[in-house]
Design a protein around this motif. Structure first.
Motif, PDB file in Angstrom:
ATOM      1  N   ILE A  14       0.840  -1.209   0.000  1.00  0.00           N
ATOM      2  CA  ILE A  14       0.000   0.000   0.000  1.00  0.00           C
ATOM      3  C   ILE A  14       0.871   1.253   0.000  1.00  0.00           C
ATOM      4  CG2 ILE A  14      -1.627   1.353   1.392  1.00  0.00           C
ATOM      5  CD1 ILE A  14      -2.888  -1.319   2.251  1.00  0.00           C
ATOM      6  N   ASP A  15       2.005   1.199   0.727  1.00  0.00           N
ATOM      7  CA  ASP A  15       2.930   2.329   0.736  1.00  0.00           C
ATOM      8  C   ASP A  15       3.488   2.599  -0.660  1.00  0.00           C
ATOM      9  OD1 ASP A  15       2.532   2.677   3.427  1.00  0.00           O
ATOM     10  OD2 ASP A  15       4.344   1.612   4.053  1.00  0.00           O
ATOM     11  N   ARG A  16       3.723   1.555  -1.422  1.00  0.00           N
ATOM     12  CA  ARG A  16       4.191   1.732  -2.806  1.00  0.00           C
ATOM     13  C   ARG A  16       3.132   2.465  -3.632  1.00  0.00           C
ATOM     14  NH1 ARG A  16       6.145  -3.898  -5.251  1.00  0.00           N
ATOM     15  NH2 ARG A  16       6.336  -2.506  -7.071  1.00  0.00           N
ATOM     16  N   TYR A  17       1.870   2.108  -3.401  1.00  0.00           N
ATOM     17  CA  TYR A  17       0.782   2.788  -4.120  1.00  0.00           C
ATOM     18  C   TYR A  17       0.684   4.247  -3.676  1.00  0.00           C
ATOM     19  CZ  TYR A  17      -3.979   4.183  -5.319  1.00  0.00           C
ATOM     20  OH  TYR A  17      -5.076   4.872  -5.796  1.00  0.00           O
ATOM     21  N   SER A  22       1.804   2.764  -9.917  1.00  0.00           N
ATOM     22  CA  SER A  22       0.501   2.398 -10.467  1.00  0.00           C
ATOM     23  C   SER A  22       0.073   1.028  -9.969  1.00  0.00           C
ATOM     24  CB  SER A  22       0.546   2.391 -11.990  1.00  0.00           C
ATOM     25  OG  SER A  22       1.419   1.376 -12.453  1.00  0.00           O
ATOM     26  N   VAL A  23      -1.234   0.809  -9.983  1.00  0.00           N
ATOM     27  CA  VAL A  23      -1.781  -0.479  -9.554  1.00  0.00           C
ATOM     28  C   VAL A  23      -1.299  -1.602 -10.462  1.00  0.00           C
ATOM     29  CG1 VAL A  23      -3.907  -1.812  -9.250  1.00  0.00           C
ATOM     30  CG2 VAL A  23      -3.797   0.578  -8.468  1.00  0.00           C
ATOM     31  N   SER A  24      -1.245  -1.313 -11.754  1.00  0.00           N
ATOM     32  CA  SER A  24      -0.842  -2.350 -12.715  1.00  0.00           C
ATOM     33  C   SER A  24       0.593  -2.793 -12.470  1.00  0.00           C
ATOM     34  CB  SER A  24      -1.007  -1.837 -14.143  1.00  0.00           C
ATOM     35  OG  SER A  24      -0.212  -0.672 -14.345  1.00  0.00           O
ATOM     36  N   LYS A  25       1.510  -1.863 -12.198  1.00  0.00           N
ATOM     37  CA  LYS A  25       2.917  -2.206 -11.967  1.00  0.00           C
ATOM     38  C   LYS A  25       3.069  -3.016 -10.686  1.00  0.00           C
ATOM     39  CE  LYS A  25       7.558  -0.188 -11.827  1.00  0.00           C
ATOM     40  NZ  LYS A  25       8.025  -1.053 -10.740  1.00  0.00           N
ATOM     41  N   ILE A  26       2.375  -2.561  -9.603  1.00  0.00           N
ATOM     42  CA  ILE A  26       2.466  -3.287  -8.333  1.00  0.00           C
ATOM     43  C   ILE A  26       1.880  -4.679  -8.484  1.00  0.00           C
ATOM     44  CG2 ILE A  26       1.725  -3.297  -5.922  1.00  0.00           C
ATOM     45  CD1 ILE A  26       1.609  -0.243  -6.058  1.00  0.00           C
ATOM     46  N   SER A  27       0.761  -4.773  -9.195  1.00  0.00           N
ATOM     47  CA  SER A  27       0.110  -6.064  -9.403  1.00  0.00           C
ATOM     48  C   SER A  27       1.018  -7.023 -10.143  1.00  0.00           C
ATOM     49  CB  SER A  27      -1.201  -5.868 -10.162  1.00  0.00           C
ATOM     50  OG  SER A  27      -1.813  -7.113 -10.446  1.00  0.00           O
ATOM     51  N   THR A  36      -7.697  -7.741  -5.719  1.00  0.00           N
ATOM     52  CA  THR A  36      -7.229  -7.851  -4.334  1.00  0.00           C
ATOM     53  C   THR A  36      -6.527  -6.574  -3.895  1.00  0.00           C
ATOM     54  OG1 THR A  36      -6.923 -10.235  -4.587  1.00  0.00           O
ATOM     55  CG2 THR A  36      -5.774  -9.180  -2.756  1.00  0.00           C
ATOM     56  N   LEU A  37      -5.708  -6.048  -4.776  1.00  0.00           N
ATOM     57  CA  LEU A  37      -4.980  -4.815  -4.466  1.00  0.00           C
ATOM     58  C   LEU A  37      -5.931  -3.646  -4.239  1.00  0.00           C
ATOM     59  CD1 LEU A  37      -2.297  -3.436  -4.085  1.00  0.00           C
ATOM     60  CD2 LEU A  37      -2.095  -3.183  -6.564  1.00  0.00           C
TER      61      LEU A  37
END
Length: 283
Positions: A14-17, A22-27, A36-37
């Motif tokens: 969540i800290d990265r977000y 972006s959600v896509s990169k973290i995912s 889930t994210l």
């Protein structure tokens, strides 16, 4: 195989977000489904919202007063030539030079001195302390000037604020003490006190019924006072409620029944009202 994430791992993601990823990169990097994210992010935002403390007007005033107190303590620490760890006698002498410019509570808190000890120090030394006496005399002159300029209306709080605006530090408590010693009282406050005493003594027959049908049906009167050459003078005025005009007035040296009677007699003889006149004098 499903991996069960710990709370610490969730918070890291969540800290990265929150830092802008972006959600896509973290995912992709963490191999976490976007659904889930998004669920984790929504839960985190809801927890943040529910954890926010509403700022009320009272809490804002308390915070504002705390800031002013801390600012005053900083000013005191910058003005004195000692520290909290110095001997008590040195701290007392330093605080004494600021007495009257700040409240005793703030002075003692700044250098961690018991208030009782400071009061005893002041009482013990002020008779022979020429600086202290000179400082109080300067304050007396300033207070008298502001009091006279306000036509004797301002009280201790207002006078203290005006003196502070002129660049001189003085507490409301000090102004109030000196005003009492000088016999200075706000006319508004004294007039209110006099009115409250009279109000408790007499029944109100008029009872706020100020609408009249004809001239000279109801007369009302009141007494106020003013100071001139350090003496009190009282003025009684009588008002015709129908026309809202003054039908008579007199000035006297005492707030007495005789002043009201003589004012009413002169007004009655000049106007010659009907016999059903109602005369109401301060309840």
């Amino acid at each position: 195989m499903n991996h069960k994430y710990t709370e610490s791992e969730k918070q890291t993601i969540i800290d990265r977000y929150s830092s802008g990823e972006s959600v896509s990169k973290i995912s992709t990097d963490a191999e976490i489904p976007r659904s889930t994210l998004y669920a984790w992010i929504k839960q985190y935002q809801e927890e943040q919202e529910s954890g926010k403390k509403a700022i009320t007007a009272q809490s804002y005033r308390l915070l504002e007063n705390k800031i002013k107190r801390l600012e005053g303590i900083i000013e005191i620490l910058q003005a004195v030539e000692c520290t909290v760890n110095d001997p008590l006698e040195i701290k007392l002498c330093q605080l004494e030079t600021l007495c009257g410019q700040y409240s005793v509570h703030m002075l003692c808190e700044a250098l961690n001195v018991p208030r009782g000890t400071f009061y005893n120090h002041i009482i013990r030394n002020k008779r022979d302390h020429t600086w202290y006496a000179k400082r109080r005399e300067e304050f007396r002159i300033k207070i008298q000037q502001v009091y006279d300029d306000s036509n004797q209306i301002f009280g201790a709080a207002k006078i203290a604020a005006i003196i502070k605006n002129e660049g001189c530090r003085i507490s409301v408590e000090m102004v109030r003490e000196l005003m009492q010693d000088m016999g200075l009282v706000s006319i508004r406050q004294e007039a209110k006190d006099m009115y409250d005493k009279e109000k408790r003594r007499h029944k109100n027959y008029l009872n706020q019924q100020f609408n009249t049908r004809k001239p000279n049906q109801v007369w009302v009167s009141d007494i106020t006072y003013f100071r001139y050459n350090n003496k009190n003078y009282y003025i009684c005025a009588i008002l015709n409620l129908y026309a809202r005009t003054i039908v008579g007035y007199k000035v006297g040296k005492a707030n007495s029944t005789q002043l009201v009677k003589s004012t009413f007699k002169a007004s009655f003889e000049s106007r010659n009202p009907d016999e059903d006149l109602i005369f109401h004098t301060d309840r």
